[in-house]
Motif scaffolding. Structure first.
Motif, short mmCIF file in Angstrom:
data_model
loop_
_atom_site.label_atom_id
_atom_site.label_comp_id
_atom_site.label_asym_id
_atom_site.label_seq_id
_atom_site.Cartn_x
_atom_site.Cartn_y
_atom_site.Cartn_z
N UNK A 55 11.40 0.76 9.77
CA UNK A 55 10.31 1.46 10.44
C UNK A 55 9.14 1.70 9.50
N UNK A 56 9.41 1.90 8.23
CA UNK A 56 8.33 2.05 7.26
C UNK A 56 7.51 0.77 7.16
N UNK A 57 8.20 -0.37 7.16
CA UNK A 57 7.49 -1.65 7.16
C UNK A 57 6.68 -1.84 8.44
N UNK A 58 7.25 -1.39 9.56
CA UNK A 58 6.56 -1.55 10.85
C UNK A 58 5.31 -0.68 10.93
N UNK A 60 -0.92 -4.05 9.55
CA UNK A 60 -1.94 -4.89 8.91
C UNK A 60 -1.77 -6.36 9.31
N UNK A 61 -0.53 -6.78 9.48
CA UNK A 61 -0.29 -8.15 9.95
C UNK A 61 -0.94 -8.34 11.32
N UNK A 62 -0.78 -7.35 12.20
CA UNK A 62 -1.39 -7.42 13.53
C UNK A 62 -2.91 -7.50 13.42
N UNK A 63 -3.49 -6.70 12.51
CA UNK A 63 -4.94 -6.74 12.31
C UNK A 63 -5.41 -8.15 11.98
N UNK A 99 4.62 -8.86 -0.08
CA UNK A 99 3.81 -9.96 0.40
C UNK A 99 2.61 -9.38 1.14
N UNK A 100 1.43 -9.88 0.84
CA UNK A 100 0.22 -9.36 1.48
C UNK A 100 0.26 -9.62 2.99
N UNK A 101 -0.10 -8.63 3.82
CA UNK A 101 -0.11 -8.82 5.28
C UNK A 101 -0.96 -10.01 5.72
N UNK A 102 -2.09 -10.24 5.06
CA UNK A 102 -2.94 -11.37 5.43
C UNK A 102 -2.20 -12.69 5.20
N UNK A 103 -1.41 -12.74 4.13
CA UNK A 103 -0.62 -13.94 3.84
C UNK A 103 0.44 -14.17 4.92
#
Length: 289
Positions: free
Chosen positions: A50-53, A59-62, A261-265
């Protein structure tokens, strides 16, 4: 002068038509017909997930919103079956650390947004997903299957719409599970009417048929759990046909490099995976010159 004006009008008409057909955002072009519905299937059995979510996944969604401009999002959560399902007929408890919510094994948290600009409502709902602890999560295949047939989630009837499952977990499904205490539960019908208290876990072979029929695209994001992350990675690598459709696996934390791992990646990797499958299906799409 009049010729100059006429040329400008022709160019303007061409530009307007092209934008209507493809759509432009942030300097990139997108074919409007190539739309994706992305359902996030979130394991809610551990705080680490949940912390990752609530952090990196947002940010991945962004970033996905920039890379897949016409994508819409939905959110479902899952846990194991409740404590009664893992109790023997004599009342002896057969599993520890299992929740007591009879409908906790699957929950529709947020239906698909009707417009791509409403993605923030899904991000907000990530903060509201409630923890249901369990050390034995055998419900991944069932949760993914039920999400695909969920009548309330808002799947498009457009046959060209791509169905994407973004599975966020730290474990794997243990195959065809037999509950210790099935009581009066019936086999899952996979028609959108199944519930945790009334139905049995989805049989693996039935799930595989369903996901193949719907041409579901699966991308797994593993939450980092240092205790068994390597064994989970190895399991998915050895069981490449567990879902019946190809899937790709990635991680919020790269243990080899010992860094997040960077969310943009991650978003770029998801986009690359979708492009890869699209190219295999019918060739890559060229943006207009």
């Amino acid at each position: 002068m009049w010729l100059h004006i006429a040329v400008q009008l022709v160019l303007l008409g061409f530009l307007t038509q092209t934008m209507a057909q493809y759509g432009f955002y942030n300097g990139q072009c997108f074919e409007e017909r190539e739309k994706y519905q992305i359902v996030i299937v979130l394991d809610r059995t551990e705080n680490l997930i949940l912390e990752d979510a609530r952090g990196p996944l947002k940010e991945v969604i962004n970033h996905l919103r920039i890379k897949l401009y016409y994508a819409t999002f939905a959110l479902v959560s899952f846990a194991d079956w409740d404590k009664d399902a893992w109790t023997s007929q004599t009342g002896q408890k057969r599993k520890r650390d299992v929740h007591e919510d009879p409908e906790g094994c699957y929950k529709l948290e947020k239906p698909f947004t009707t417009r791509h600009i409403e993605y923030k409502s899904v991000q907000d709902q990530l903060d509201r997903v409630q923890l249901l602890p369990s050390k034995n999560t055998e419900n991944i295949v069932s949760a993914v299957s039920w999400a695909i047939v969920d009548k309330k989630i808002g799947w498009s009837s457009d046959p060209e719409m791509k169905k994407v499952v973004l599975l966020v977990t730290d474990v794997y499904d243990h195959g065809n599970v037999n509950l210790y205490n099935p009581r009066s539960r019936k086999p899952s019908r996979l028609d959108g009417s199944d519930t945790c208290s009334n139905n049995l876990p989805v049989k693996l072979e039935e799930a595989q048929k369903l996901l193949k029929r719907h041409k579901v695209i699966i991308y797994i994001l593993l939450s980092h759990n240092i205790q068994y992350v390597n064994s989970v990675k190895d399991w998915y690598k050895k069981n490449t046909d567990v879902f019946g459709v190809p899937f790709k696996i990635s991680y919020f934390f790269d243990d080899k490099k010992n860094k997040t791992v960077e969310p943009e990646e991650l978003a770029e990797d998801i986009k690359h995976r979708l492009d890869e499958l699209e190219a295999t299906e019918k060739g890559t799409f060229p943006c207009p010159d």
